[in-house]
Every structure is written in C-alpha cells, then in structure tokens.
Scaffold this motif. Structure first.
Motif, mmCIF file in Angstrom:
data_model
loop_
_atom_site.group_PDB
_atom_site.id
_atom_site.type_symbol
_atom_site.label_atom_id
_atom_site.label_comp_id
_atom_site.label_asym_id
_atom_site.label_seq_id
_atom_site.Cartn_x
_atom_site.Cartn_y
_atom_site.Cartn_z
ATOM 1 N N SER A 379 -49.110 -24.923 3.367
ATOM 2 C CA SER A 379 -48.127 -25.981 3.086
ATOM 3 C C SER A 379 -48.064 -26.330 1.607
ATOM 4 O O SER A 379 -47.075 -26.929 1.150
ATOM 5 N N SER A 380 -49.099 -25.979 0.828
ATOM 6 C CA SER A 380 -49.093 -26.280 -0.604
ATOM 7 C C SER A 380 -48.236 -25.305 -1.398
ATOM 8 O O SER A 380 -47.993 -25.520 -2.581
ATOM 9 N N ASN A 381 -47.787 -24.235 -0.744
ATOM 10 C CA ASN A 381 -46.956 -23.246 -1.443
ATOM 11 C C ASN A 381 -45.536 -23.792 -1.584
ATOM 12 O O ASN A 381 -44.809 -23.948 -0.600
ATOM 13 N N GLN A 382 -45.150 -24.082 -2.802
ATOM 14 C CA GLN A 382 -43.850 -24.716 -3.048
ATOM 15 C C GLN A 382 -42.671 -23.760 -2.867
ATOM 16 O O GLN A 382 -41.536 -24.197 -2.766
ATOM 17 N N GLU A 383 -42.956 -22.477 -2.829
ATOM 18 C CA GLU A 383 -41.854 -21.518 -2.715
ATOM 19 C C GLU A 383 -41.411 -21.314 -1.268
ATOM 20 O O GLU A 383 -40.256 -21.017 -1.001
ATOM 21 N N THR A 384 -42.315 -21.501 -0.317
ATOM 22 C CA THR A 384 -41.967 -21.250 1.094
ATOM 23 C C THR A 384 -41.929 -22.516 1.927
ATOM 24 O O THR A 384 -41.288 -22.542 2.984
ATOM 25 N N HIS A 385 -42.640 -23.558 1.469
ATOM 26 C CA HIS A 385 -42.653 -24.842 2.182
ATOM 27 C C HIS A 385 -43.102 -24.706 3.633
ATOM 28 O O HIS A 385 -42.646 -25.441 4.506
ATOM 29 N N GLY A 386 -43.979 -23.729 3.886
ATOM 30 C CA GLY A 386 -44.531 -23.586 5.227
ATOM 31 C C GLY A 386 -43.640 -22.870 6.218
ATOM 32 O O GLY A 386 -43.986 -22.776 7.399
ATOM 33 N N ASN A 458 -36.478 1.623 3.404
ATOM 34 C CA ASN A 458 -36.043 2.893 3.980
ATOM 35 C C ASN A 458 -36.527 2.933 5.427
ATOM 36 O O ASN A 458 -37.719 3.063 5.689
ATOM 37 N N LEU A 459 -35.586 2.809 6.362
ATOM 38 C CA LEU A 459 -35.970 2.744 7.776
ATOM 39 C C LEU A 459 -36.424 4.089 8.314
ATOM 40 O O LEU A 459 -37.131 4.138 9.331
ATOM 41 N N ASP A 460 -36.055 5.171 7.652
ATOM 42 C CA ASP A 460 -36.508 6.495 8.091
ATOM 43 C C ASP A 460 -37.984 6.708 7.769
ATOM 44 O O ASP A 460 -38.750 7.192 8.604
ATOM 45 N N THR A 461 -38.352 6.369 6.558
ATOM 46 C CA THR A 461 -39.743 6.578 6.139
ATOM 47 C C THR A 461 -40.623 5.369 6.414
ATOM 48 O O THR A 461 -41.850 5.479 6.424
ATOM 49 N N GLY A 462 -40.003 4.211 6.599
ATOM 50 C CA GLY A 462 -40.778 2.993 6.814
ATOM 51 C C GLY A 462 -41.338 2.398 5.536
ATOM 52 O O GLY A 462 -42.182 1.495 5.594
ATOM 53 N N GLU A 463 -40.893 2.864 4.374
ATOM 54 C CA GLU A 463 -41.405 2.348 3.107
ATOM 55 C C GLU A 463 -41.117 0.856 2.981
ATOM 56 O O GLU A 463 -39.966 0.423 3.060
ATOM 57 N N THR A 464 -42.155 0.072 2.780
ATOM 58 C CA THR A 464 -42.044 -1.380 2.713
ATOM 59 C C THR A 464 -42.608 -1.876 1.387
ATOM 60 O O THR A 464 -43.692 -1.465 0.975
ATOM 61 N N ILE A 465 -41.863 -2.770 0.714
ATOM 62 C CA ILE A 465 -42.255 -3.306 -0.584
ATOM 63 C C ILE A 465 -42.671 -4.771 -0.414
ATOM 64 O O ILE A 465 -41.920 -5.571 0.134
ATOM 65 N N PHE A 466 -43.863 -5.102 -0.911
ATOM 66 C CA PHE A 466 -44.387 -6.467 -0.855
ATOM 67 C C PHE A 466 -44.288 -7.086 -2.250
ATOM 68 O O PHE A 466 -44.654 -6.457 -3.244
ATOM 69 N N THR A 467 -43.814 -8.322 -2.322
ATOM 70 C CA THR A 467 -43.615 -8.982 -3.613
ATOM 71 C C THR A 467 -44.105 -10.428 -3.566
ATOM 72 O O THR A 467 -44.345 -10.988 -2.496
ATOM 73 N N ASP A 468 -44.194 -11.030 -4.784
ATOM 74 C CA ASP A 468 -44.743 -12.390 -4.918
ATOM 75 C C ASP A 468 -43.665 -13.456 -5.060
ATOM 76 O O ASP A 468 -43.918 -14.624 -4.755
ATOM 77 N N THR A 469 -42.494 -13.079 -5.594
ATOM 78 C CA THR A 469 -41.458 -14.074 -5.880
ATOM 79 C C THR A 469 -40.149 -13.705 -5.194
ATOM 80 O O THR A 469 -39.887 -12.545 -4.882
ATOM 81 N N TYR A 470 -39.335 -14.714 -4.998
ATOM 82 C CA TYR A 470 -38.046 -14.507 -4.333
ATOM 83 C C TYR A 470 -37.125 -13.642 -5.197
ATOM 84 O O TYR A 470 -36.391 -12.795 -4.672
ATOM 85 N N GLN A 471 -37.171 -13.850 -6.505
ATOM 86 C CA GLN A 471 -36.316 -13.064 -7.404
ATOM 87 C C GLN A 471 -36.649 -11.577 -7.309
ATOM 88 O O GLN A 471 -35.750 -10.732 -7.231
ATOM 89 N N GLU A 472 -37.940 -11.264 -7.311
ATOM 90 C CA GLU A 472 -38.352 -9.866 -7.185
ATOM 91 C C GLU A 472 -37.989 -9.316 -5.809
ATOM 92 O O GLU A 472 -37.576 -8.159 -5.671
ATOM 93 N N HIS A 473 -38.131 -10.149 -4.801
ATOM 94 C CA HIS A 473 -37.805 -9.739 -3.433
ATOM 95 C C HIS A 473 -36.327 -9.354 -3.313
ATOM 96 O O HIS A 473 -35.979 -8.361 -2.662
ATOM 97 N N GLN A 474 -35.460 -10.125 -3.957
ATOM 98 C CA GLN A 474 -34.024 -9.859 -3.867
ATOM 99 C C GLN A 474 -33.651 -8.506 -4.456
ATOM 100 O O GLN A 474 -32.711 -7.855 -3.994
#
Length: 492
Positions: A379-386, A458-474
C-alpha cells in the motif's frame, strides 16, 4: 684578447677564457732559472736523478714533485728531525718552495657540462610531462571508443530484440516452425475441452512439447485448408511430432485414453468438469453436484475454484463423482503441504498462485510475476496504490476468460465485481483457476526485484518484459500492439 666578449665569434671568446696549462719546472742549483723557463718550474727527471746522486735533498724533493707525487708540507717537526735542513736554514740559503699540484686543464666539456646538465633536466621534465599527457590522451581515446562500442552494442541489441522476426525473414534466417519427420519420441498427453478451436489446440500441443512452435499446428490447418471436428478428451501423442502427424493422431480414436482425464494448469471448475465426465464416463450433472459443497472435502471456501489439482488421472469403473473430486482436492492439499503453506493461508496462496498460473508463461516468469503481485499489494507504493490490475482477474470476473483473446475488453476492465483487481484493491475474493506445483511454489517464494509491470510482447514465443515504471511499461505495450497488428490471428 679583447676584455669584452666579441659578439662576432662566441667560440673565440670561450676559448679565450681557457687558462694556459702550467708545467712544473725545477730551479737550477745556482738559483738561476734555466733559459726560456720560468724559475718556479721543477727539475727534469734526469736532473733530479743527478741531484739525488749529489745528495741534494732539496732537488730530490723537487724530483718527487716532478714525478707526480705531491710533496707534503714541511713542518717545524720536520726541521727538528733533519739537522741538514736546519743548518741550511741557518746559513740563509733560500729553499725553493714546493710547487702546487698541477691542475687539470679546463676543457670544452667542462665549460658546457653545467649547461648540458641543465638542458638534460629540462628535457627530462618536458619528456615526462609529454608522457603524462600522452597517457591521459590515450585513456580519453579509449573511453570514447568504449562508449561508442557500447552504444553500437546496445543499439544492435534493441534492434535485434525488437525486429528479430523481420530481420530473420529479410535475411532468410527464419527457423523452421515445425519439427522434421522422424524426430517423434516419448509420450505426451493432450486434453481437448469443449469449445476448443484450431488456435487453442495449437497452443496446447506446443505447451505439451508435441509441436515446435505455438502456431505450427494452426498454420498447418490454414495452409492445407483442413476442416475437422475435435472431440473433448485426453489423447496420447508423442513429443516432437510434425503438425501433420499430430493431426492424424488426434483424429485416431485409438489414441483417446479411456477412464482417464487430464486437467491442465489454468483451467476453471467449469472447464474441468466436462473433461472429467468425458474421461470417466460419469455424468456431468453428478460431478456438478459433487462440487457444490466444498466443506465435504475439508475446504472452508465457498467454491472449489483452484482446488481441483491439474494432473492426469485414471479411475476405475466403480469410481463415483465424489471419489473423483476428493482425489483432486487431496492432490491439491498434498501440493500445498509440500510448499510449506500454513493451513490458514491455503486459500490466499491458491488465489495468488492462480493469478500467476494465468499470467506467466515460463518458469522464471512465474517467480517474477509473484514478485510483481507482492510489490503492487504494498500500500505504500504510490504508483500502484495497492491495485493489482491483472487482466486475468478482470476477465474471470466478467466471464470472458475463455473467449480466446488475451486482451481485456473495456466492459470487463471496469466491471465492479469481487474478482476485478482493476477496481478492487488487494487480492480477488478467491482463486480464478487451478494452479500447479510451480505456481504454488512461486506464490510462496517470489523472486527479488523492483518490478511493477509486465507485458508479453510476443504471444508465439511467450517473451515477457518486466519493468519498474509505467512510462517504461508503455513502451513495451506499444511493441506488443505492433506484434498483434502483424499477427492478427495469434489470439491477441
């Protein structure tokens, strides 16, 4: 020579300053100087020998001086010890003073030595300074080269990871999408459920290790215009089959396993019961009645969602609906106990594990998704608000989990129901699917990391990218959207 240096010839001035070399010449015995010789010069060696023969001690001293040995100064003690010398002094005879030791003549090297030494010192300092500058310049150049190389490598990596499929296609490096004939080996069980299509079966064959890529079987159906009907049930196939061989095996009734049901990971209760009915021959309504009361199996939850453990089961002909359900629930409890899940946390861990099961593709991703869930629940994470904001929970709550699309509709995303983590903080009210051993383990042991977002690009390969910020995620969401636009039949 002129008393003042002449500017016309500097070397002449320098040579003019050189002192004339002096030679010691002895005086004659009569006190007179030899012709053309200064009176202070010592005797020659021959004269000295003759004087020594006459017992002339004084000439002998001069001989010693002429021989290159400096005579010691005569002291009062010497006079006292030498009567002859004292007598001569009394008679007033003048004794020639001992000559000074000859001085080495000054040379050009002596004149220029000091200047040369000073010049060498200045040269050494300048050389050392130049070497330091050279070393600094070398390191600067090396740093620039490394930065340039690093930029090239980073840019190349980004281009390759983003456009790998296009580059392979352009260069003719595309890997075969299907296994070659003759590679089939081992055994694999594939379950077909009611409502499965060629696309979903293609994905299931790939997950079971039957086909090489997730789209190989579906592409084969499309390119060969295959029109066939698939029947629910568990089928025994082999690993590393061609798509053509896999299709033939699924159409052969002999490969359908009797009294056997395989529940794969991620199925819901609604999906699992028809598979059990088809595999065991037990009527579906009997199985539906058997799951209506979770307390009969020691489960305190309102539903058995998440408690029907995914595995392959074979039952005898006498098994009842309750026997079947109890076998599956007991298998879930065994898995929870193996992962050291406390009894009072079983429902919570199954809920987390069910989300992980629906969201992750590869083993490492399971533990990363688990960490994302924990980070977002903070809950202390201000970016996700829980808010978890997991598509799988929104799809489950709205009833569109099984429509064959990975995307969440706007209606499902904003629907206010107890499972939708886009509108409700924290975990959903309960599990959303049946998790396997790996997902349960990941729920108990999340990976270490700061991630808050992830997206499968990529749904064929299943490649998944993990990120820390919303801007990078976008940025990676756009990459996924581009891939979906280029692969419209891939299940986006």
């Amino acid at each position: 020579m002129p008393e003042t240096p002449s500017s016309d010839d500097q070397f002449a001035d320098l040579f003019g300053k050189l002192p004339a070399p002096q030679r010691a010449v002895p005086s004659r015995p009569d006190g007179k100087s030899p012709p053309d010789r200064p009176s202070e010069q010592p005797l020659s060696r021959r004269a000295a020998r003759e004087a020594a023969a006459r017992g002339d001690a004084e000439a002998s001293e001069l001989h010693l001086a002429a021989g290159g040995v400096a005579a010691a100064p005569v002291t009062a003690a010497d006079h006292a010890a030498t009567p002859r010398a004292s007598g001569e002094a009394a008679r007033g005879e003048t004794r020639a003073a001992a000559p000074e030791p000859p001085r080495s003549p000054a040379t050009i090297d002596a004149l220029f030595g000091a200047d040369a030494a000073a010049s060498d010192h200045v040269h050494d300092k300048r050389h050392a300074r130049d070497r330091r500058k050279g070393r600094i310049a070398g390191w600067v150049i090396l740093g620039i080269v490394l930065l340039l190389l690093g930029g090239v490598v980073a840019g190349g990596f980004y281009v390759w990871t983003t456009y790998e499929d296009k580059i392979r296609a352009f260069m003719g490096w595309e890997e075969p999408k299907d296994y070659e004939a003759g590679q089939a080996n081992g055994e694999a069980v594939v379950t077909i459920v009611e409502g499965d299509t060629g696309s979903s079966i293609s994905q299931r064959l790939y997950e079971a290790g039957v086909t090489k890529t997730s789209g190989a079987f579906y592409d084969y159906l499309i390119s060969n215009a295959v029109a066939t009907e698939f029947y629910p049930g568990a089928y025994r196939l082999q690993k590393q089959m061609t798509s053509a061989a896999a299709l033939e095996a699924l159409e052969d009734p002999a490969n359908k396993m009797e009294n056997t049901a395989q529940l794969r990971e991620g199925l819901t209760v609604e999906q699992s019961l028809p598979i059990l009915a088809d595999g065991t021959g037990i009527p579906l309504k009997d199985l539906q009645k058997a799951v209506a009361t979770p307390a009969d199996y020691g489960v305190s939850a309102d539903s058995l969602e998440g408690w029907l453990f995914p595995a392959t089961y074979t039952f005898g002909p006498e098994a009842t609906a309750k026997d079947v359900i109890k076998t599956l629930v007991d298998r879930t409890i065994t898995s929870l106990d193996r992962a050291d899940v406390p009894k009072d946390r079983r429902e919570e861990i199954l809920t987390i594990a069910s989300i992980i099961q629906r969201e992750a593709r590869f083993e490492d991703d399971f533990f990363k998704v688990s960490r994302v869930i924990q980070n977002r629940l903070d809950s202390s994470n201000q970016e996700t608000h829980g808010l978890l904001q997991m598509d799988s929970t929104a799809q489950y709550g709205y009833g569109e989990m099984h429509d064959g699309s990975a995307s969440t509709s706007a209606e499902a995303q904003y629907d206010d129901n107890p499972w939708n983590t886009y509108v409700r903080k924290g975990l959903p009210v309960g599990p959303i699917a049946n998790p396997g051993d790996l997902a349960i383990d990941a729920a108990m042991h999340p990976a270490e990391g700061p991630w808050l977002y992830f997206v499968t690009v990529n749904l064929d390969t299943g490649e998944t990218i993990f990120t820390d910020t919303y801007q990078e995620h976008q940025k990676y969401v756009k990459q996924w959207q581009s891939w979906c636009a280029e692969n419209p039949d891939s299940g986006c």
